[in-house]
Write a protein that holds these residues in place. Structure first.
Motif, PDB file in Angstrom:
ATOM      1  N   LYS A  37      -0.449 -34.979  72.220  1.00  0.00           N
ATOM      2  CA  LYS A  37      -1.746 -35.575  72.526  1.00  0.00           C
ATOM      3  C   LYS A  37      -1.573 -36.919  73.214  1.00  0.00           C
ATOM      4  O   LYS A  37      -2.285 -37.221  74.167  1.00  0.00           O
ATOM      5  CB  LYS A  37      -2.564 -35.750  71.240  1.00  0.00           C
ATOM      6  CG  LYS A  37      -3.194 -34.470  70.737  1.00  0.00           C
ATOM      7  CD  LYS A  37      -4.142 -34.779  69.598  1.00  0.00           C
ATOM      8  CE  LYS A  37      -3.632 -34.116  68.354  1.00  0.00           C
ATOM      9  NZ  LYS A  37      -4.454 -34.362  67.179  1.00  0.00           N
ATOM     10  N   SER A  38      -0.620 -37.715  72.730  1.00  0.00           N
ATOM     11  CA  SER A  38      -0.367 -39.025  73.342  1.00  0.00           C
ATOM     12  C   SER A  38       0.131 -38.886  74.767  1.00  0.00           C
ATOM     13  O   SER A  38      -0.124 -39.754  75.607  1.00  0.00           O
ATOM     14  CB  SER A  38       0.662 -39.803  72.516  1.00  0.00           C
ATOM     15  OG  SER A  38       0.125 -40.130  71.266  1.00  0.00           O
ATOM     16  N   ALA A  39       0.832 -37.814  75.041  1.00  0.00           N
ATOM     17  CA  ALA A  39       1.347 -37.570  76.396  1.00  0.00           C
ATOM     18  C   ALA A  39       0.274 -37.000  77.319  1.00  0.00           C
ATOM     19  O   ALA A  39       0.518 -36.821  78.507  1.00  0.00           O
ATOM     20  CB  ALA A  39       2.540 -36.623  76.337  1.00  0.00           C
ATOM     21  N   GLY A  40      -0.889 -36.702  76.774  1.00  0.00           N
ATOM     22  CA  GLY A  40      -1.982 -36.199  77.594  1.00  0.00           C
ATOM     23  C   GLY A  40      -2.103 -34.693  77.634  1.00  0.00           C
ATOM     24  O   GLY A  40      -2.948 -34.149  78.334  1.00  0.00           O
ATOM     25  N   PHE A  41      -1.265 -33.987  76.876  1.00  0.00           N
ATOM     26  CA  PHE A  41      -1.350 -32.531  76.840  1.00  0.00           C
ATOM     27  C   PHE A  41      -2.670 -32.134  76.194  1.00  0.00           C
ATOM     28  O   PHE A  41      -3.026 -32.614  75.132  1.00  0.00           O
ATOM     29  CB  PHE A  41      -0.179 -31.946  76.053  1.00  0.00           C
ATOM     30  CG  PHE A  41      -0.172 -30.449  76.026  1.00  0.00           C
ATOM     31  CD1 PHE A  41       0.284 -29.739  77.107  1.00  0.00           C
ATOM     32  CD2 PHE A  41      -0.639 -29.763  74.926  1.00  0.00           C
ATOM     33  CE1 PHE A  41       0.289 -28.356  77.097  1.00  0.00           C
ATOM     34  CE2 PHE A  41      -0.637 -28.384  74.895  1.00  0.00           C
ATOM     35  CZ  PHE A  41      -0.172 -27.681  75.995  1.00  0.00           C
ATOM     36  N   GLY A  42      -3.391 -31.254  76.836  1.00  0.00           N
ATOM     37  CA  GLY A  42      -4.653 -30.777  76.295  1.00  0.00           C
ATOM     38  C   GLY A  42      -5.842 -31.653  76.645  1.00  0.00           C
ATOM     39  O   GLY A  42      -6.943 -31.407  76.177  1.00  0.00           O
ATOM     40  N   ALA A  43      -5.621 -32.680  77.473  1.00  0.00           N
ATOM     41  CA  ALA A  43      -6.735 -33.534  77.873  1.00  0.00           C
ATOM     42  C   ALA A  43      -7.696 -32.738  78.764  1.00  0.00           C
ATOM     43  O   ALA A  43      -7.270 -31.870  79.527  1.00  0.00           O
ATOM     44  CB  ALA A  43      -6.213 -34.756  78.617  1.00  0.00           C
ATOM     45  N   SER A  44      -8.948 -33.024  78.633  1.00  0.00           N
ATOM     46  CA  SER A  44      -9.966 -32.307  79.421  1.00  0.00           C
ATOM     47  C   SER A  44      -9.792 -32.581  80.904  1.00  0.00           C
ATOM     48  O   SER A  44      -9.514 -33.705  81.312  1.00  0.00           O
ATOM     49  CB  SER A  44     -11.367 -32.746  79.006  1.00  0.00           C
ATOM     50  OG  SER A  44     -11.620 -32.372  77.694  1.00  0.00           O
ATOM     51  N   ARG A  45      -9.978 -31.543  81.681  1.00  0.00           N
ATOM     52  CA  ARG A  45      -9.947 -31.710  83.134  1.00  0.00           C
ATOM     53  C   ARG A  45     -11.334 -32.106  83.598  1.00  0.00           C
ATOM     54  O   ARG A  45     -12.327 -31.655  83.040  1.00  0.00           O
ATOM     55  CB  ARG A  45      -9.523 -30.405  83.794  1.00  0.00           C
ATOM     56  CG  ARG A  45      -8.098 -30.001  83.409  1.00  0.00           C
ATOM     57  CD  ARG A  45      -7.838 -28.617  83.868  1.00  0.00           C
ATOM     58  NE  ARG A  45      -8.712 -27.749  83.032  1.00  0.00           N
ATOM     59  CZ  ARG A  45      -8.571 -26.458  82.909  1.00  0.00           C
ATOM     60  NH1 ARG A  45      -7.649 -25.839  83.571  1.00  0.00           N
ATOM     61  NH2 ARG A  45      -9.362 -25.765  82.136  1.00  0.00           N
ATOM     62  N   GLN A  46     -11.383 -32.912  84.608  1.00  0.00           N
ATOM     63  CA  GLN A  46     -12.677 -33.365  85.119  1.00  0.00           C
ATOM     64  C   GLN A  46     -13.356 -32.285  85.960  1.00  0.00           C
ATOM     65  O   GLN A  46     -14.540 -32.066  85.846  1.00  0.00           O
ATOM     66  CB  GLN A  46     -12.496 -34.650  85.935  1.00  0.00           C
ATOM     67  CG  GLN A  46     -11.951 -35.796  85.114  1.00  0.00           C
ATOM     68  CD  GLN A  46     -12.825 -36.117  83.908  1.00  0.00           C
ATOM     69  OE1 GLN A  46     -14.048 -36.085  83.986  1.00  0.00           O
ATOM     70  NE2 GLN A  46     -12.194 -36.389  82.779  1.00  0.00           N
ATOM     71  N   GLU A  47     -12.596 -31.619  86.806  1.00  0.00           N
ATOM     72  CA  GLU A  47     -13.177 -30.594  87.656  1.00  0.00           C
ATOM     73  C   GLU A  47     -12.863 -29.213  87.093  1.00  0.00           C
ATOM     74  O   GLU A  47     -11.771 -28.964  86.605  1.00  0.00           O
ATOM     75  CB  GLU A  47     -12.673 -30.701  89.105  1.00  0.00           C
ATOM     76  CG  GLU A  47     -11.179 -30.558  89.286  1.00  0.00           C
ATOM     77  CD  GLU A  47     -10.387 -31.816  88.954  1.00  0.00           C
ATOM     78  OE1 GLU A  47      -9.224 -31.648  88.599  1.00  0.00           O
ATOM     79  OE2 GLU A  47     -10.887 -32.929  89.033  1.00  0.00           O
ATOM     80  N   PHE A  48     -13.814 -28.347  87.106  1.00  0.00           N
ATOM     81  CA  PHE A  48     -13.689 -26.970  86.617  1.00  0.00           C
ATOM     82  C   PHE A  48     -13.196 -26.911  85.170  1.00  0.00           C
ATOM     83  O   PHE A  48     -12.454 -26.024  84.779  1.00  0.00           O
ATOM     84  CB  PHE A  48     -12.756 -26.144  87.514  1.00  0.00           C
ATOM     85  CG  PHE A  48     -13.190 -26.086  88.931  1.00  0.00           C
ATOM     86  CD1 PHE A  48     -14.344 -25.419  89.284  1.00  0.00           C
ATOM     87  CD2 PHE A  48     -12.450 -26.716  89.918  1.00  0.00           C
ATOM     88  CE1 PHE A  48     -14.761 -25.375  90.596  1.00  0.00           C
ATOM     89  CE2 PHE A  48     -12.856 -26.671  91.234  1.00  0.00           C
ATOM     90  CZ  PHE A  48     -14.011 -26.012  91.579  1.00  0.00           C
ATOM     91  N   GLY A  49     -13.592 -27.864  84.364  1.00  0.00           N
ATOM     92  CA  GLY A  49     -13.201 -27.894  82.963  1.00  0.00           C
ATOM     93  C   GLY A  49     -14.004 -26.899  82.153  1.00  0.00           C
ATOM     94  O   GLY A  49     -14.962 -26.293  82.630  1.00  0.00           O
ATOM     95  N   GLY A  50     -13.625 -26.726  80.918  1.00  0.00           N
ATOM     96  CA  GLY A  50     -14.269 -25.758  80.051  1.00  0.00           C
ATOM     97  C   GLY A  50     -15.441 -26.318  79.279  1.00  0.00           C
ATOM     98  O   GLY A  50     -16.040 -25.629  78.457  1.00  0.00           O
ATOM     99  N   GLY A  51     -15.756 -27.587  79.482  1.00  0.00           N
ATOM    100  CA  GLY A  51     -16.908 -28.180  78.814  1.00  0.00           C
ATOM    101  C   GLY A  51     -16.665 -28.453  77.344  1.00  0.00           C
ATOM    102  O   GLY A  51     -15.547 -28.694  76.901  1.00  0.00           O
ATOM    103  N   ALA A  52     -17.752 -28.403  76.572  1.00  0.00           N
ATOM    104  CA  ALA A  52     -17.702 -28.734  75.152  1.00  0.00           C
ATOM    105  C   ALA A  52     -16.798 -27.775  74.370  1.00  0.00           C
ATOM    106  O   ALA A  52     -16.103 -28.180  73.441  1.00  0.00           O
ATOM    107  CB  ALA A  52     -19.103 -28.722  74.566  1.00  0.00           C
TER     108      ALA A  52
END
Length: 92
Positions: A37-52
């Motif tokens: 998580k600290s490395a950014g794995f699984g962070a939401s994508r801004q474009e074409f993301g899966g939303g909530a």
């Protein structure tokens, strides 16, 4: 099980060691999940993301990836924790 007589499963040394190993592996997986998580794995994508929905289930994905890393050998943390728990049980 009552306070005077422990359950038969916990008096068996093999099951005790299996429980200690599983606990150590869970701890290593939790540690690795936090590192991912600290490395950014699984962070939401801004474009074409899966939303909530993506945001809600990402933690499960990260935890499963961490557990897969542990099953594949991990970083050796679970073995160190297991040995420490086993030694503590022997001395305590």
């Amino acid at each position: 099980m009552d306070a005077i007589h422990p359950s038969p499963a916990m008096t068996d040394p093999v099951s005790k060691h299996a429980l200690l190993r599983k606990t150590a592996e869970k701890l290593e997986a939790s540690f690795l999940a936090e590192m991912l998580k600290s490395a950014g794995f699984g962070a939401s994508r801004q474009e074409f993301g899966g939303g909530a929905g993506e945001d809600q289930f990402t933690s499960f994905l990260v935890q499963e990836h961490a557990m897969a890393m542990v099953r594949a050998g991990g970083i050796g943390l679970s073995e160190t924790i297991y040995n420490a728990l086993k030694e503590q049980e022997r001395n305590g």
